[in-house]
Design an enzyme around this catalytic site. Sequence first.
Site, PDB file in Angstrom:
ATOM      1  N   GLU A   1       0.855  -1.184   0.000  1.00  0.00           N
ATOM      2  CA  GLU A   1       0.000   0.000   0.000  1.00  0.00           C
ATOM      3  C   GLU A   1       0.893   1.238   0.000  1.00  0.00           C
ATOM      4  O   GLU A   1       1.197   1.786  -1.036  1.00  0.00           O
ATOM      5  CB  GLU A   1      -0.959  -0.041   1.196  1.00  0.00           C
ATOM      6  CG  GLU A   1      -2.115   0.916   1.055  1.00  0.00           C
ATOM      7  CD  GLU A   1      -3.256   0.570   2.010  1.00  0.00           C
ATOM      8  OE1 GLU A   1      -4.108   1.430   2.222  1.00  0.00           O
ATOM      9  OE2 GLU A   1      -3.296  -0.560   2.547  1.00  0.00           O
TER      10      GLU A   1
ATOM     11  N   GLU B   1      -2.410   0.369  13.481  1.00  0.00           N
ATOM     12  CA  GLU B   1      -3.601   0.684  12.696  1.00  0.00           C
ATOM     13  C   GLU B   1      -4.872   0.319  13.463  1.00  0.00           C
ATOM     14  O   GLU B   1      -5.874   1.030  13.386  1.00  0.00           O
ATOM     15  CB  GLU B   1      -3.552  -0.090  11.378  1.00  0.00           C
ATOM     16  CG  GLU B   1      -4.722   0.139  10.453  1.00  0.00           C
ATOM     17  CD  GLU B   1      -4.562  -0.594   9.135  1.00  0.00           C
ATOM     18  OE1 GLU B   1      -5.243  -0.216   8.166  1.00  0.00           O
ATOM     19  OE2 GLU B   1      -3.745  -1.543   9.071  1.00  0.00           O
TER      20      GLU B   1
END
Length: 891
Positions: free
Chosen positions: A472, A742
């Site tokens: 990502e 996260e």
Amino acid sequence: MGELLVKALTINGKTNPLGTDGAAPRFGWKLESERRGTMQTAYRIQVAGADGDFGKPFWDSGRVESDRSIEAAYGGPKPASRTRYHCRVKVWDNFGRESDWSETAWWETALLSADEWKAKWITPDPAGIDPLAEPAFLLRKSFELRGKVRSARIYATGLGVYDLYVNGDKVGDDLLAPGWTSYRKRLQFQTYDVTGKLRSGPNGIGIMLANGWYKGELTWLNKKQLYGNRRAALVQLHVSYSDGTEEVVATDPTWTATTGPILYSEIYHGETYDARLELPGWSKGDYDASDWKPVVPVDLPLSVLVPQENWPTRVTETIRPAAFIRTPSGDAVLDMGQNMVGRIRLTVEAPAGTRIRLQHAEVLDKEGHFYTGNLRSAKQTVEYIAKGEGTESYAPYFTFQGFRYVKVEGYPGDGAELPLDRFVGEVIHSDMPRTGEFECSHELVNRLQRNIVWGQRGNFLDVPTDCPQRDERLGWTGDAQVFVWTAAFNYNVGPFFRKWLRDLAADQKPDGGVPFVIPDVLDGDHSSAAWGDAAVIVPWAMYRIYGDKELLAEQFDSMKAWVDYIRAQGENEFLWNTGFHFGDWLGLDAKENSYVGATPRDLIATAFFAYSARLVRDAAVELGRAEDVRTYGELHQRVVAAFRDEFVTPSGRLAAPTQTAHVLALMFDLVEGKVRERAARDLNRLIADNDYHLTTGFVGTPYLCHVLSDNGYHDTALKLLLQESYPSWLYSVLQGATTIWEHWDGIKPDGSFWSDDMNSFNHYAYGAIGDWLYRVVAGLDSDPREPAYKRSRIRPRFGGERLTSARARFDSPYGRIEASWRAEGGTRVVEAVVPPNTTAEVLLRGATLDKLRESGRAAADADGVLTAADTAEGALLTVGSGSYRFEYPLA
């Protein structure tokens, strides 16, 4: 009277910048004075040309009656291309003192127009080298210099990422140049001073070129060649001789190309390097390149080229492995002791052909095995093949990894422990100057602050990425806007976000929509609330923090376009209840198997609509745009009214019973009076009923503690900060985290993982709690009416028995500001440092003037105290510059 000094002269926010654009420079400086209450009353700027002769200045501002010491405008002739200018400043102050001239600073312009480029884009001739080949390209040229070199500059860029070499040496310490921008619209080029690397006679120049973001694999969709299918280089060397003549060496069809030891290099997947294929001296002038292949010119635009804007990416720190681990399955693993972003440099003596493999991961699983599941398709693997010639050293050139653990295979040693002194972690990120520090009496909170800083370092690598390890690593807009205030305390992110915002404007859709990620590589997906609002929130933050009105003006059309886009959605122009939204991403009150929290998405969207409309109005006020002030002021009022009609019941209750709904209504001033009091009370109840745990996701978390402290529930905010069980900030700290996660439960109490699917252990969004630590707990804040901390606010909120001291230090554009507090016996001690040419409002909660002392004197009578009054909250003082120590009895 003491000495008045001018220090730290900057041009466009940087010290002695090489290779600037042609815009009129903006000057800044800091004052030093031992006298309290020092204020600048006038300044004078002189600019000299390349000869540095201030006796015949290129421009002289004369004495300017002004207290401005940041963003001071240049008013001279337009700077010329490829020219160094020198500057100095003197000031006068309110005590009648005149400073000496500052030390001389300089800036040097780059190539300022496309027609100044003599170089041609080149790439290897496809007849000789396959343009789709994985190995990095080497391109070179030899040339003769005919005399003594006075100065030499190279202007260079690449489609891909490059390293530049002259006469066998790498030029500069930058990595991954030219960085990542919206390449079709904006491509940075770099300026290098190579004067000391050239000599009379034969010289050589070379460039090594790999895929990088331009051509390499990006996103979890395994996309390649998003910007183009052919790497290319553009290099232009200007040599100025001592006799006044000049020579230019530039990329053209006379250059030659080959491939070398880098067989493979990708951002996500790593690098393979075969040292047996090294070409010693390949960039030297006497190198025999007779077997190299031709190059061909490529028809690519020069109009998109812009001089370097961002801080360069560099190695900023080295880390030695903390331990060697032999996992239950027998893997040899290095523990770096810190989840870091960068690369490993290894040293080895090994027979030719020995293959050493390094695989990188963030965590071990609960059994202690090396774990790569959360990397998804990213391989994060580096391979080095030894050449067998004594001691060899290698670190990857064109990739970076996010990791704490490194599995090592093939290193010589017959299964023994790895020699830790042969491995070094090199930390890589945009080389931003550190500006802020925070510490307090609670060691777990200090660890949290260190994790916030490490998370920022790992993810501020040319763009503000969401994560640095999996497939990502994109510039998610939502993450950037929630973290921008925290980021700007820890580091000087002015140039970093200036560059990124220009890419945001470049990639913004014609209708004003904003892509989810900048640069945009997601096929046009765009315009979620709280994500697209980065177009407004980030430039406003840059203005508030750095006083960068030029950037605010530059981005203003982008800001308006975003708000106008929202207004055009749906049937009701004052509610945003259409389209896709991420909502309160990863909120813990989400439905099972959902990433989206329970707060209604249209509530979140309309709340941010109101907030962005208000900020556009505020920006219009600062820019003096009266018509926009009226337009967006009225829009803001209408959106707030629509929010109340839609999401507040007739009895004054918020219709959505979630923590995030209450946070946004309070933070964005969408409720007032009794409704506001009830919303704050209900938020406090929602938290208390959840045993003082949060349920907020990406949208609500950054503001949660702010609204509690601001609405009478600071004790609850402290309980959330100091909560140690899941979900909480300190839970991850107690699980051994060294960066921000996260997910609140990235690693569960039993050691299992949240998931393989989306579980980064270096994801800075929840680190936005730092902003509350600095501004509220330590109390170091700025007056919203005065940008760039021209007037600071020192208003610490004390922490009871579990938090007994706090200190914050921040290098503002005007100088160092400090705020600290602690208890000494039965006395509260609050210390403050206010830089010259600024003032501060100091609120000492619980203090009364009759018992308040400053350095042993009655505070109201102390030198530097401009005003003093008792208020319901405590003693309120306005102070000038200086260092202060306030003391008063504890209640």
